[in-house]
Design a protein around this motif. Structure first.
Motif, PDB file in Angstrom:
ATOM      1  N   HIS A 153      13.193 -16.014 -91.462  1.00 57.11           N
ATOM      2  CA  HIS A 153      14.769 -16.368 -91.539  1.00 57.11           C
ATOM      3  C   HIS A 153      13.789 -18.034 -91.327  1.00 57.11           C
ATOM      4  O   HIS A 153      13.483 -18.555 -90.298  1.00 57.11           O
ATOM      5  N   GLY A 154      14.829 -19.006 -92.492  1.00 58.20           N
ATOM      6  CA  GLY A 154      14.835 -20.320 -91.396  1.00 58.20           C
ATOM      7  C   GLY A 154      16.578 -20.819 -91.208  1.00 58.20           C
ATOM      8  O   GLY A 154      16.941 -20.639 -92.273  1.00 58.20           O
ATOM      9  N   TRP A 155      15.744 -21.575 -90.341  1.00 59.40           N
ATOM     10  CA  TRP A 155      17.188 -22.481 -89.335  1.00 59.40           C
ATOM     11  C   TRP A 155      17.108 -23.590 -89.780  1.00 59.40           C
ATOM     12  O   TRP A 155      15.908 -24.427 -89.741  1.00 59.40           O
ATOM     13  N   SER A 156      17.793 -24.387 -89.827  1.00 58.97           N
ATOM     14  CA  SER A 156      18.206 -25.882 -90.187  1.00 58.97           C
ATOM     15  C   SER A 156      19.250 -26.722 -89.734  1.00 58.97           C
ATOM     16  O   SER A 156      20.387 -25.837 -90.261  1.00 58.97           O
ATOM     17  N   PRO A 157      18.695 -27.436 -88.881  1.00 64.20           N
ATOM     18  CA  PRO A 157      19.678 -27.877 -87.720  1.00 64.20           C
ATOM     19  C   PRO A 157      20.480 -29.076 -88.627  1.00 64.20           C
ATOM     20  O   PRO A 157      20.038 -30.272 -88.595  1.00 64.20           O
ATOM     21  N   ARG A 158      21.837 -29.531 -89.239  1.00 62.32           N
ATOM     22  CA  ARG A 158      22.245 -30.905 -88.930  1.00 62.32           C
ATOM     23  C   ARG A 158      21.719 -31.475 -90.197  1.00 62.32           C
ATOM     24  O   ARG A 158      21.620 -32.490 -90.305  1.00 62.32           O
ATOM     25  N   GLY A 159      21.355 -30.096 -91.296  1.00 61.90           N
ATOM     26  CA  GLY A 159      20.898 -30.601 -92.120  1.00 61.90           C
ATOM     27  C   GLY A 159      19.130 -30.740 -92.150  1.00 61.90           C
ATOM     28  O   GLY A 159      19.258 -31.305 -93.714  1.00 61.90           O
ATOM     29  N   ARG A 213       8.481 -41.164 -91.399  1.00 67.32           N
ATOM     30  CA  ARG A 213       9.760 -40.985 -90.362  1.00 67.32           C
ATOM     31  C   ARG A 213      11.323 -40.685 -90.104  1.00 67.32           C
ATOM     32  O   ARG A 213      11.895 -40.898 -91.402  1.00 67.32           O
ATOM     33  N   VAL A 214      11.541 -40.153 -88.968  1.00 70.93           N
ATOM     34  CA  VAL A 214      12.583 -39.742 -88.899  1.00 70.93           C
ATOM     35  C   VAL A 214      13.702 -40.198 -87.860  1.00 70.93           C
ATOM     36  O   VAL A 214      13.185 -40.016 -86.628  1.00 70.93           O
ATOM     37  N   VAL A 215      14.674 -40.479 -88.749  1.00 68.33           N
ATOM     38  CA  VAL A 215      16.164 -41.297 -87.492  1.00 68.33           C
ATOM     39  C   VAL A 215      17.525 -40.964 -87.761  1.00 68.33           C
ATOM     40  O   VAL A 215      17.848 -40.355 -88.786  1.00 68.33           O
ATOM     41  N   GLU A 216      17.809 -39.929 -86.144  1.00 72.43           N
ATOM     42  CA  GLU A 216      18.912 -39.378 -86.344  1.00 72.43           C
ATOM     43  C   GLU A 216      19.562 -40.215 -85.257  1.00 72.43           C
ATOM     44  O   GLU A 216      19.226 -40.471 -84.075  1.00 72.43           O
ATOM     45  N   GLY A 217      20.729 -39.761 -85.412  1.00 71.08           N
ATOM     46  CA  GLY A 217      22.099 -39.832 -84.560  1.00 71.08           C
ATOM     47  C   GLY A 217      23.107 -39.607 -84.834  1.00 71.08           C
ATOM     48  O   GLY A 217      23.530 -38.731 -85.798  1.00 71.08           O
ATOM     49  N   ARG A 218      24.029 -38.858 -82.982  1.00 69.08           N
ATOM     50  CA  ARG A 218      25.120 -38.292 -83.035  1.00 69.08           C
ATOM     51  C   ARG A 218      26.036 -39.305 -82.333  1.00 69.08           C
ATOM     52  O   ARG A 218      25.761 -39.017 -81.095  1.00 69.08           O
ATOM     53  N   GLY A 270      29.964 -36.089 -85.607  1.00 68.39           N
ATOM     54  CA  GLY A 270      29.202 -37.361 -86.672  1.00 68.39           C
ATOM     55  C   GLY A 270      28.022 -37.081 -86.443  1.00 68.39           C
ATOM     56  O   GLY A 270      27.391 -37.146 -85.412  1.00 68.39           O
ATOM     57  N   PHE A 271      27.094 -36.717 -87.440  1.00 68.28           N
ATOM     58  CA  PHE A 271      25.894 -36.667 -87.586  1.00 68.28           C
ATOM     59  C   PHE A 271      24.745 -37.774 -88.951  1.00 68.28           C
ATOM     60  O   PHE A 271      25.212 -38.041 -89.700  1.00 68.28           O
ATOM     61  N   ALA A 272      23.811 -38.281 -87.989  1.00 69.55           N
ATOM     62  CA  ALA A 272      23.600 -38.941 -89.748  1.00 69.55           C
ATOM     63  C   ALA A 272      21.910 -38.788 -89.320  1.00 69.55           C
ATOM     64  O   ALA A 272      21.629 -39.558 -88.236  1.00 69.55           O
ATOM     65  N   HIS A 273      21.501 -39.112 -90.962  1.00 70.67           N
ATOM     66  CA  HIS A 273      19.824 -39.004 -90.256  1.00 70.67           C
ATOM     67  C   HIS A 273      19.169 -39.854 -91.781  1.00 70.67           C
ATOM     68  O   HIS A 273      19.211 -39.142 -93.033  1.00 70.67           O
ATOM     69  N   GLN A 274      17.571 -40.300 -91.388  1.00 70.41           N
ATOM     70  CA  GLN A 274      17.177 -41.057 -92.794  1.00 70.41           C
ATOM     71  C   GLN A 274      15.747 -40.427 -92.678  1.00 70.41           C
ATOM     72  O   GLN A 274      15.570 -40.446 -91.635  1.00 70.41           O
ATOM     73  N   GLY A 290      26.899 -36.099 -92.052  1.00 72.96           N
ATOM     74  CA  GLY A 290      27.594 -35.073 -91.996  1.00 72.96           C
ATOM     75  C   GLY A 290      28.444 -34.935 -90.806  1.00 72.96           C
ATOM     76  O   GLY A 290      28.195 -35.402 -89.827  1.00 72.96           O
ATOM     77  N   ALA A 291      29.361 -33.856 -90.582  1.00 72.84           N
ATOM     78  CA  ALA A 291      30.627 -33.853 -90.003  1.00 72.84           C
ATOM     79  C   ALA A 291      30.748 -32.391 -89.436  1.00 72.84           C
ATOM     80  O   ALA A 291      30.138 -31.202 -90.126  1.00 72.84           O
ATOM     81  N   THR A 292      31.053 -31.619 -87.804  1.00 72.97           N
ATOM     82  CA  THR A 292      31.320 -30.271 -87.870  1.00 72.97           C
ATOM     83  C   THR A 292      31.804 -30.396 -86.687  1.00 72.97           C
ATOM     84  O   THR A 292      32.167 -31.260 -85.866  1.00 72.97           O
TER      85      THR A 292
END
Length: 765
Positions: free
Chosen positions: A160-166, A530-535, A551-555, A592-594
């Motif tokens: 099964h595939g687990w996807s955290p925050r997109g 390169r993965v940049v993420e902020g929360r 709230g979270f965002a990544h590039q 996104g936001a949770t």
């Protein structure tokens, strides 16, 4: 029955009475052999969370005052550390047993035996041991983390595939006692090989190997003196029979003239299931685990081994007979001849032998040094099955692709205290070599090396954690960094975090898998992936109510993924043999936001409820066809909720009765690639068979659970996917009502009205 197990099992396992000196030649030989192995085998480490200095609570399977059977998926995040688990229970006189209890003199037991700190750091998605949960696999435990989405394939033992925050399922690295536990060939974390009954709670945090997310777990400590045997049994309506049995005991052992403590721990896990459809069966799963540990006041030494054998079906999806509506796959008895390529199989045999030593190894340092090494043998093969059954799966030739790899992993970790700073420095490396392979291009060796540093300190009422690393492989080198800050203001808690990570392509993505995976054109660079993420988040808790929003965002630059090629015209299954490793020309950007809500979530008795909802948007979906396909692999809104009641029946039955529902909006989802076990991006416009009523959402499931504690044992009862209605009286047909088929991955249906039963039973002495 309980008395028989309690009396017979220790005798069968030759379990001596606790705290009896072991002076036999066999015991001395075992420990001496452990020392010799550590001296000749290269030496992996366990990263420990340094954000809290107090000693973690003792390890116990007894429920604390706040009933941990709730396993609430939306609970307010715990402090940034993972508690050590425990199976300790009170002694007959009501006092807790301990290593150095009354009567234990300095010459009999070490005063403070040196221990190995948990490599688990970061927040855990659950507040209980995995052994005490009804979940069949570690991915379902991780799905309780805020912002998570689970690509559930429905069958036990499947990846099964687990996807955290997109983030995609392939962007998580799995670490067991500090060494990597992923597949170097396919790049996916091997959650499906771990026996959850013997594991600590998993922690989520920075990845020491430079990936976007690190999943950290460890073997349980079993620090109590009394011998313990644990049983974990599972069964369901589709033929599942699962058993995990573990035993641990400790003894005084004076070795080389000093008082010490010797521990023996071992476990066995086996599962098999018929599955719902042909080709989804778990043919064979056997897992053996053992550990020898010797502890003194100043040093500790440990040798552990995990052997896993996994043979499982790999069909290419489920479709109804030609001309029949899709909903007929749910008609009971199970639809005949509905599986595509039911003869396909994936087989894995893996063995990990790990040695660790911790003590004053470096002169001039007050804190102990930890060295560890792991030797891994990994054999993976895929049988095409000859294309039996419906068309659309693997080719008609019965072929077995086999690759055997051997690898070594080593690491060094040192903690330092410099003023208010708690520093952790370390280095690690891995080397994989091909021992045997009939897959073209998979040859030679692969290596990687990592250096890391961690600092945790407290500034006023703010806890701050900083991580940095440098990662080098044969193809690329890149840095990683992470920072997390947390501050409490009365009932309000504020958090902020930022990470920068990289992307390591798997072996198959760079060399290909003959006829099944087309490799990535060009070599990766230092800035590749390169993965940049902020929360940032805020939580409010007062009385029985808690509310939170994050709230979270990544590039992701040059986002690498596997993309399914366009299927042949008229194909009726959401699967393909061939996939392409491709990277996007422009960065992938998501926000996104949770939102979480809880009422009396930790109450010992009475009603409670909790829920969470996540919204996700891909800002770059219009920049290219690849971006558009990637954006639709996740729903724009998804979440889960829970309502239940805790009560006591007949004094002994502590019951948690609850209903849990999850739902999601329309999406294309991901296709499942049977040869690699990866979840891949589907073609545009053909994400599912061209049939009316087969869209993947909006949809959802409803599960009914009862978790019951009875004199130390925990019983689990569950009716999963319960939102199925019966047909007219006299009819034998049963079908889902939300849509003709409930699935998160097309076309791998979730079992309709599946009943599961389980029990966890600790037996002391």
């Amino acid at each position: 029955m309980r008395q028989w197990f309690g009396d017979a099992l220790p005798r069968l396992l030759a379990s001596p009475r606790p705290l009896v000196p072991v002076r036999s030649a066999l015991a001395r030989l075992a420990v001496t052999g452990m020392v010799v192995v550590l001296l000749v085998v290269p030496v992996s480490y366990g990263q420990v969370d340094t954000t809290e200095t107090p000693t973690p609570p003792p390890d116990t399977t007894t429920a604390p005052a706040a009933d941990t059977t709730a396993l609430d998926s939306t609970a307010a995040p715990r402090p940034d550390t993972a508690r050590a688990d425990t199976t300790e229970r009170p002694t007959a006189n009501g006092e807790s047993s301990s290593r150095s209890g009354p009567g234990a003199g300095r010459d009999e037991l070490p005063d403070t035996p040196r221990s190995f700190p948990d490599p688990v750091y970061g927040r855990s998605p659950v507040d209980s041991l995995p052994a005490l949960t009804p979940h069949a696999g570690l991915e379902h435990v991780l799905a309780r983390q805020s912002g998570s989405f689970l690509y559930d394939l429905g069958s036990v033992g499947w990846p099964h595939g687990w996807s955290p925050r997109g983030l995609g399922p392939h962007r998580s690295g799995l670490w067991l006692d500090g060494h990597p536990y992923d597949s170097p060939l396919t790049g996916r974390a091997r959650f499906d090989l771990l026996p959850t009954a013997f594991l600590q709670r998993p922690g989520l945090g920075p990845d020491p190997g430079g990936s976007a997310v690190g999943v950290h777990t460890a073997w349980r400590d079993y620090d109590q003196v009394r011998p313990i045997t644990e049983l974990r049994f599972r069964r369901d309506g589709n033929g599942l029979q699962s058993i995990e049995v573990g035993h641990s005991q400790q003894h005084r052992l004076s070795l080389f003239g000093g008082a010490g403590l010797f521990q023996l721990t071992f476990g066995y896990g086996g599962r098999a299931t018929d599955g719902i459809y042909d080709g989804s069966d778990l043919r064979r799963e056997r897992r053996f685990w053992g550990r020898l540990r010797y502890q003194r006041d100043d040093w500790a030494i440990e040798l552990s081994d995990l052997s896993s054998r996994h043979r499982i079906g790999a069909h290419s999806g489920v479709v109804p007979p030609e001309g029949a509506p899709f909903g007929t796959v749910y008609v009971l008895p199970t639809c005949e001849n509905c599986s595509v390529n039911p003869g396909a199989r994936r087989n894995t045999f893996r063995n990990d032998l790990t040695a660790r030593v911790r003590g004053p190894l470096l002169p001039g340092t007050a804190a102990p040094t930890e060295l560890s090494a792991t030797w891994t043998s990994n054999t993976f093969d895929f049988e095409t099955g000859g294309g039996a059954g419906n068309s659309g799966g693997a080719s008609g030739v019965d072929t077995t692709w086999t690759t055997r790899l051997q690898g070594g992993h080593s690491s060094l970790r040192q903690s330092l205290q410099v003023g208010p700073h708690t520093l952790t420095l370390g280095a690690r490396g891995s080397l994989w070599g091909v021992a045997r392979s009939n897959v073209s291009g998979v040859e030679g060796t692969r290596w990687r090396a990592h250096a890391f540093a961690r600092d945790s300190l407290r500034l006023g009422r703010t806890n701050l954690v900083l991580d940095g690393g440098w990662h080098v492989t044969a193809d690329q080198q890149y840095p990683s960094a992470a920072v997390r800050a947390e501050r409490s203001l009365g009932p309000v808690r504020l958090t902020a975090a930022a990470t920068m990570a990289g992307q390591r392509p798997s072996w198959y993505e760079t060399t290909g898998f003959e006829g099944l995976v087309r490799p990535l054109p060009g070599a990766p660079s230092s800035s590749f992936g390169r993965v940049v993420e902020g929360r940032t988040g805020v939580n409010f808790s007062r009385g029985t109510v808690d509310v939170g929003i994050e709230g979270f965002a990544h590039q992701i630059r040059d986002a690498l993924d596997l993309y399914a090629v366009d299927p042949p015209a008229g194909q009726r299954v959401a699967s393909t043999d061939t996939v392409d490793a491709r990277r996007t020309a422009t960065p992938v950007r998501r926000v996104g936001a949770t939102v979480t809500l809880g009422w009396r979530r930790d109450a010992d008795r009475g009603l409670y409820l909790s829920g969470r909802a996540t919204t996700l948007t891909t800002l770059s979906d219009g920049e290219s066809p690849l971006q558009a396909r990637l954006a639709d692999t996740l729903p724009q809104v998804y979440g889960r909720g829970r309502i239940g009641a805790r009560f006591v029946v007949f004094v002994d039955l502590v019951t948690d009765l609850y209903v849990e529902a999850r739902g999601w909006t329309a999406m294309s989802s991901r296709w499942f690639h049977p040869p690699t076990g990866r979840l891949v991006v589907p073609p545009s416009g053909t994400s599912i068979p061209a049939r009316p009523g087969t869209a993947v959402g909006p949809n959802g499931t409803v599960d009914i659970h009862a978790d019951i504690k009875l004199r130390g044992a925990t019983l689990f009862f569950a009716l999963e996917n319960a939102q199925v209605s019966f047909a007219a009286p006299g009819s034998t047909e049963k079908q889902a009502t939300l849509q003709p088929g409930t699935f998160t991955v097309p076309v791998y249906p979730l079992p309709a009205r599946q009943f599961r039963f389980g029990v966890h039973w600790p037996i002391f002495d």
